[in-house]
Design a protein around this motif. Structure first.
Motif, PDB file in Angstrom:
ATOM      1  N   GLN A  58      10.953   6.571   7.382  1.00 17.12           N
ATOM      2  CA  GLN A  58      11.248   6.927   5.909  1.00 17.12           C
ATOM      3  C   GLN A  58      10.644   8.220   5.603  1.00 17.12           C
ATOM      4  OE1 GLN A  58      13.608   5.183   3.995  1.00 17.12           O
ATOM      5  NE2 GLN A  58      13.540   7.070   2.632  1.00 17.12           N
ATOM      6  N   ILE A  59       9.381   8.216   6.121  1.00 16.98           N
ATOM      7  CA  ILE A  59       8.311   9.414   5.813  1.00 16.98           C
ATOM      8  C   ILE A  59       8.285  10.115   7.082  1.00 16.98           C
ATOM      9  CG2 ILE A  59       6.142  10.056   4.829  1.00 16.98           C
ATOM     10  CD1 ILE A  59       5.997   7.355   3.518  1.00 16.98           C
ATOM     11  N   PRO A  78       0.729  -1.254   0.175  1.00 21.84           N
ATOM     12  CA  PRO A  78       0.140  -0.131  -0.032  1.00 21.84           C
ATOM     13  C   PRO A  78       0.770   1.381   0.053  1.00 21.84           C
ATOM     14  CG  PRO A  78      -0.655  -1.476   1.917  1.00 21.84           C
ATOM     15  CD  PRO A  78       0.627  -2.126   1.235  1.00 21.84           C
ATOM     16  N   LEU A  79       2.207   1.278   0.317  1.00 16.65           N
ATOM     17  CA  LEU A  79       2.894   2.420   0.326  1.00 16.65           C
ATOM     18  C   LEU A  79       3.725   2.711  -1.050  1.00 16.65           C
ATOM     19  CD1 LEU A  79       4.996   1.238   3.725  1.00 16.65           C
ATOM     20  CD2 LEU A  79       3.306   3.368   3.357  1.00 16.65           C
ATOM     21  N   LYS A  80       3.567   1.803  -1.965  1.00  7.20           N
ATOM     22  CA  LYS A  80       4.404   1.919  -3.165  1.00  7.20           C
ATOM     23  C   LYS A  80       3.772   3.213  -3.999  1.00  7.20           C
ATOM     24  CE  LYS A  80       5.605  -1.894  -5.681  1.00  7.20           C
ATOM     25  NZ  LYS A  80       5.197  -2.911  -6.477  1.00  7.20           N
ATOM     26  N   ASN A  81       2.585   3.688  -4.007  1.00  5.09           N
ATOM     27  CA  ASN A  81       1.942   4.825  -4.667  1.00  5.09           C
ATOM     28  C   ASN A  81       2.710   5.931  -4.159  1.00  5.09           C
ATOM     29  OD1 ASN A  81       0.611   3.602  -6.559  1.00  5.09           O
ATOM     30  ND2 ASN A  81      -1.389   3.738  -5.455  1.00  5.09           N
ATOM     31  N   VAL A  82       2.941   5.937  -2.849  1.00  5.34           N
ATOM     32  CA  VAL A  82       3.216   7.084  -2.289  1.00  5.34           C
ATOM     33  C   VAL A  82       4.816   7.136  -1.962  1.00  5.34           C
ATOM     34  CG1 VAL A  82       3.356   8.579  -0.028  1.00  5.34           C
ATOM     35  CG2 VAL A  82       1.338   6.944  -1.080  1.00  5.34           C
ATOM     36  N   ASP A  83       5.493   5.927  -1.478  1.00  2.00           N
ATOM     37  CA  ASP A  83       6.953   6.315  -1.441  1.00  2.00           C
ATOM     38  C   ASP A  83       7.550   4.887  -1.494  1.00  2.00           C
ATOM     39  OD1 ASP A  83       9.467   6.370  -0.244  1.00  2.00           O
ATOM     40  OD2 ASP A  83       8.962   8.189   1.026  1.00  2.00           O
ATOM     41  N   LEU A  84       8.150   4.593  -2.558  1.00  4.91           N
ATOM     42  CA  LEU A  84       8.814   3.252  -2.757  1.00  4.91           C
ATOM     43  C   LEU A  84      10.012   2.855  -1.926  1.00  4.91           C
ATOM     44  CD1 LEU A  84       9.258   3.295  -6.684  1.00  4.91           C
ATOM     45  CD2 LEU A  84       7.839   1.916  -5.335  1.00  4.91           C
ATOM     46  N   LYS A  85      10.642   3.905  -1.286  1.00  4.77           N
ATOM     47  CA  LYS A  85      11.505   3.716  -0.410  1.00  4.77           C
ATOM     48  C   LYS A  85      10.892   3.102   0.973  1.00  4.77           C
ATOM     49  CE  LYS A  85      15.999   4.824  -1.359  1.00  4.77           C
ATOM     50  NZ  LYS A  85      16.472   6.132  -1.193  1.00  4.77           N
ATOM     51  N   ALA A  86      10.002   3.802   1.367  1.00  9.42           N
ATOM     52  CA  ALA A  86       9.255   3.513   2.579  1.00  9.42           C
ATOM     53  C   ALA A  86       8.732   1.931   2.413  1.00  9.42           C
ATOM     54  CB  ALA A  86       7.974   4.579   2.726  1.00  9.42           C
ATOM     55  N   SER A  87       8.111   1.602   1.226  1.00 11.53           N
ATOM     56  CA  SER A  87       7.678   0.477   0.965  1.00 11.53           C
ATOM     57  C   SER A  87       8.745  -0.786   1.028  1.00 11.53           C
ATOM     58  CB  SER A  87       7.018   0.541  -0.539  1.00 11.53           C
ATOM     59  OG  SER A  87       6.907  -0.877  -1.024  1.00 11.53           O
ATOM     60  N   LEU A  88       9.762  -0.272   0.656  1.00 16.40           N
ATOM     61  CA  LEU A  88      10.954  -1.422   0.532  1.00 16.40           C
ATOM     62  C   LEU A  88      11.256  -1.502   1.898  1.00 16.40           C
ATOM     63  CD1 LEU A  88      12.864  -3.003  -1.099  1.00 16.40           C
ATOM     64  CD2 LEU A  88      14.400  -0.857  -1.336  1.00 16.40           C
ATOM     65  N   LEU A  89      11.262  -0.390   2.723  1.00 18.47           N
ATOM     66  CA  LEU A  89      11.798  -0.779   4.208  1.00 18.47           C
ATOM     67  C   LEU A  89      10.798  -1.729   4.869  1.00 18.47           C
ATOM     68  CD1 LEU A  89      13.511   0.349   6.577  1.00 18.47           C
ATOM     69  CD2 LEU A  89      12.073   2.274   6.853  1.00 18.47           C
ATOM     70  N   SER A  90       9.318  -1.495   4.843  1.00 17.84           N
ATOM     71  CA  SER A  90       8.640  -2.068   5.512  1.00 17.84           C
ATOM     72  C   SER A  90       8.838  -3.443   4.883  1.00 17.84           C
ATOM     73  CB  SER A  90       7.151  -1.661   5.013  1.00 17.84           C
ATOM     74  OG  SER A  90       6.134  -2.131   5.727  1.00 17.84           O
ATOM     75  N   THR A  91       9.033  -3.747   3.719  1.00 17.40           N
ATOM     76  CA  THR A  91       9.403  -5.028   3.097  1.00 17.40           C
ATOM     77  C   THR A  91      10.659  -5.689   3.717  1.00 17.40           C
ATOM     78  OG1 THR A  91       8.644  -4.763   0.814  1.00 17.40           O
ATOM     79  CG2 THR A  91       9.993  -6.548   1.011  1.00 17.40           C
TER      80      THR A  91
END
Lengths: 289, 574
Positions: free
Chosen positions: B354-355, A45-58
């Motif tokens: 990150q954010i 769900p974070l990919k649209n907003v911030d790929l880095k945050a998404s990757l961190l969560s992964t």
């Protein structure tokens, strides 16, 4: 066979039946599941907003599984795709891995790039195997036509997810055939359920769903078999709420694969989270194996 | 005089403040269901609901919850033992002190005719209760300051509550210690209760004083050790005859006695300078301050949280009157104690690293929501922060499941999302699409060929640093991506619906017109099925590039907004 059981965010609360049916079926097939309470968002769900945050969560989830020295079994296709893509990105780019680890350090976590991610269907097909499943089946379906819905993020990008042949996959169809049901050929088999646009562009989202349901109906299927909470909920919502003035339901109902298989293994409807209507309908097709 | 004045003043502020806060429960509007319901309807529905509940079988359920979940905090125990233990120490200890010690004339005195604060078991129990509160405070500080994990930062609101409690406790215990050592108080007691005269009974007085100095820690200017055993024996006799009936051994007040031992070297000067009186002022003034400000501080949870637990037990949100649901949402804002358990269990809390938007964390989002609800206007920046925070939520329901005070957080987030959409701040994808679309239109309306000057903004965000994200440069315009796109296929005239089509986006990027690419609605209608990327004969990472563009558009749209915008929130949230 032991896996870290990655439930994702949607299944535990919004589609409990997927969790209970998967647990029951996997227990029946001697697959051990380890629950890791600290697992969080897969990153999708974070990919649209911030790929880095998404990757961190992964990365955080991969690190948590590594800490237990386990590979991941994932129920959700979007979660599977995102975890696979994230793992691949981290493996490819050591600087990115370092950057993520600097954040993870604060939670006493570290990812070494060595966690593998499998979807439920892969585990059933490759790790457990069709032979083993056949041995556990007590009753099988007869004259039941099923439309398999593969789910985009399981199939593509194929070079990363390596789920099955992305153009003519067979894995899910073979799993369905094992239950005695007949997996029908239908043109929209590999298309999107429309789920990712729910809440963003509802009318477009439901147009895509409608196309799939109509296609499955035309192919004569009684059920669309799914193995992803987003797809399942998308079909369920469409058939329950009849949005945008829709009248026809094409005589197709969504069913989760572990529910379909669970009935054959002799598991009861409550454990599988099957409603009365769907459960009784499926049972009509069951005959002794 | 000052005491009485302060007592009534703080009671008045407390009463009026509580009324004001309770009125807010009927005024604050969160969620679509609350929008058009007037305050009078909400008060009416609450009164109706309460009366019909109290006069039904549900009253037994209320009683059960009152005992199990309010008195013994069963709801909390089921969720976290550590939290229960620390909170039970504070709540249990403080409640006992308030009733038995603070209200001694009203309660303890009435219940036990022979009550004296210097007698056991009261003397011992008072210190025991204080010890529990202190232990609770220590556990709370340990959790807030030393425990690992992704806890939210404690705020001034949290530290105010801990400080008030700590000052009340410590001042009380040190006061007790100074009283134990006090020679002045010893002499007062002798005069008032033992009926001894300083002149006539001088030797007896000396014996008694020696005994109290030796056995009970009184610090005397006249009597110092080593004591004569005979005098001590005589003193003990007098003590038993004249004092013991009303004064237990001060050792039973173990905290105060400990303090008395510690301050012994300078106890006499403290006694003479009236340090005890000073402490007494600190003690009761802090109590009254805490009472007066209770409705405006975190302590208001002692009213709102039990109410919330009771309402949870008897209200089915699926069937309840919308007015009562609206009131419950507002009450829940006051029930939150900012314990942070929701944030610890939050599925996306990691995104905060990150954010750096605190509103991602549920505990901070609730605090921001409470702040917003108490005001008439909100600025653009503030609303954007909470919009982004509320958007970054997977709806996993964990925050609601773990909340130790039973707040329906998920329902609050839904209501908040709806209100934000109503104010013109829908979920980020829709909001960004609209904001960027507006800019894109002006770019095309210029009525002349597109300039091929690169716009600012490189495709370098997120994964963009990776080479595959620059793969658009090898696109040769075969349009395979567009032809396989299920979204393009569903529209008769896709260009009108989604703006630039996938291959056009890749082309715009190759020409350096990132702005046009970011303005295309296609970005937000993309179902991320990855068919385009899979089929591209040139190996362009079409879908991934669209993700990078979406990230960039989100940032760009946020920057482009008018920071001076102020929103009236009279209609909702406030």
């Amino acid at each position: 066979m032991r896996f870290a059981f990655f439930l994702g965010c949607t299944t535990p609360f919004h589609l409990k039946a997927y969790e209970t049916s998967s647990r029951a079926v996997l227990r029946g097939l001697d697959v051990d599941l380890v629950d890791i309470a600290r697992f969080g968002c897969c990153g999708y769900p974070l990919k649209n907003v911030d790929l880095k945050a998404s990757l961190l969560s992964t990365a955080r989830n991969l690190a948590l599984a590594r800490k237990e020295d386990l590979h991941i079994l994932c129920l959700c296709k979007c979660g599977f795709g995102t975890l696979k893509q994230g793992a691949a990105a981290l493996l490819k780019d050591p600087r990115l891995l370092d950057e993520m680890n600097r954040h993870l350090e604060k939670e006493d976590l570290c990812y070494d790039g060595r966690c593998e991610v499998f979807h439920l269907l892969t585990v059933l097909h490759k790790h457990v195997g069709l032979e083993m499943i056949r041995k556990k089946i007590r009753k099988s379906y007869k004259d039941l036509k099923i439309a398999t819905h593969y789910g985009c993020h399981a199939l593509r990008p194929s070079e990363i997810v390596r789920f099955d042949d992305s153009v003519s996959p067979k894995l899910f169809d073979e799993l369905v055939d094992t239950t005695g049901a007949e997996s029908v050929a239908w043109p929209e088999k590999l298309a999107c359920c429309g789920g990712p646009l729910l809440g963003i562009n509802d009318s477009l989202s439901f147009k895509l769903t409608e196309k799939k349901l109509a296609g499955a109906g035309q192919a004569g299927a009684r059920f669309i078999a799914t193995a992803c909470p987003f797809c399942q909920i998308q079909f369920e919502t469409m058939q329950r709420e009849y949005p945008f003035g829709r009248r026809e339901n094409h005589g197709v109902r969504p069913v989760l694969y572990p529910q379909l298989l669970g009935l054959c293994m002799g598991l009861d409807k409550e454990t599988l989270g099957l409603g009365n209507e769907d459960g009784s309908l499926l049972e009509q097709f069951l005959v002794a194996a | 005089m000052l005491f009485t004045f302060c007592l009534y003043l703080s009671l008045a502020v407390f009463g009026l403040g509580s009324l004001f806060k309770a009125f807010n429960w009927f005024r604050i509007k969160i969620g679509p269901g609350a929008r058009d319901i007037p305050v009078s309807t909400r008060i009416g529905a609450a009164v109706n609901g309460s009366i019909s509940t109290v006069f039904s079988k549900k009253v037994f359920l209320l009683l059960k919850v009152l005992i199990v979940d309010v008195l013994f905090q069963g709801w909390m125990l089921k969720r976290s033992f550590f939290r229960w233990a620390s909170h039970m120490c504070i709540w249990g200890g403080f409640a006992l002190l308030l009733v038995m010690h603070g209200l001694e004339q009203l309660v303890t005195g009435a219940l036990f005719p022979d009550y004296a604060s210097t007698l056991n078991p009261f003397m011992f129990l008072r210190d025991l209760a204080a010890a529990f509160v202190l232990l609770g405070i220590a556990l709370v500080l340990y959790r807030r300051l030393l425990m690992k994990g992704s806890r939210p930062k404690s705020t001034a609101r949290d530290y105010y509550a801990i400080t008030v409690l700590a000052v009340i406790m410590v001042s009380g215990i040190v006061l007790e210690g100074t009283q134990i050592t006090s020679h002045v108080i010893f002499r007062d007691m002798v005069e008032q209760y033992a009926g001894m005269d300083e002149q006539d009974d001088a030797s007896q007085l000396k014996a008694l004083e020696s005994y109290w100095v030796e056995a009970f820690g009184v610090v005397s200017p006249d009597v110092q050790g080593p004591m004569d055993a005979q005098i001590l024996a005589q003193g003990e006799e007098i003590h038993i005859a004249s004092c013991a009936d009303c004064h237990s051994r001060p050792q039973w007040a173990f905290l105060g006695y400990g303090v008395a031992g510690a301050i012994r070297p300078f106890a006499f000067s403290l006694d003479r300078t009236g340090f005890g009186t000073f402490l007494w002022y600190v003690h009761f003034l802090t109590c009254f301050l805490g009472l007066a400000l209770l409705p405006f501080s975190k302590f208001f949870h002692v009213v709102a949280t039990p109410l919330n637990l009771l309402i949870n037990a008897v209200m089915d949100e699926k069937k309840a009157h919308p007015a009562n649901i609206a009131t419950k949402r507002a009450l829940e804002l006051d029930a939150c104690t900012h314990c942070g358990d929701c944030t610890v269990r939050c599925s996306v809390a990691i995104a905060y690293r990150q954010i750096p938007n605190p509103a991602i964390l549920p505990s901070e989002k609730l605090a921001a929501l409470r702040k917003m609800a108490s005001r008439k206007k909100i600025g653009y920046r503030e609303i954007r922060v909470i919009q982004e925070g509320n958007h970054i939520c997977t709806g996993c329901h964990r925050c609601t499941d773990v909340c130790p005070v039973g707040i329906n957080l998920e329902a609050l987030w839904h209501g908040l999302g709806d209100d934000l959409a109503h104010l013109g701040y829908p979920r980020l994808e829709i909001w960004t699409r609209n904001a960027m679309g507006a800019m894109f239109e002006t770019a095309l309306q210029e009525g002349r060929p597109l300039l091929l000057e690169p716009s600012d903004g490189n495709v370098s965000e997120g994964y963009g640093s990776q080479p595959q994200m620059q793969s658009f440069s090898v696109c040769f315009g075969c349009q395979t991506c567009t032809n396989v796109c299920p979204v393009v296929a569903i529209f008769e005239n896709p260009g009108e619906q989604v703006g630039l089509l996938p291959h056009q986006i890749m082309h715009a990027l190759a020409l350096g017109r990132t702005d046009l690419a970011m303005g295309s609605g296609m970005l937000w209608d993309c179902v991320t099925c990855y068919l385009c990327q899979e089929e591209c004969p040139q190996g362009v990472y079409v879908t991934d590039v669209l993700y990078v563009l979406k990230n960039m558009a989100c940032k760009k749209a946020a920057e482009a907004g008018n920071a001076a915008t102020q929103h009236e929130i009279g209609g909702h949230l406030g």
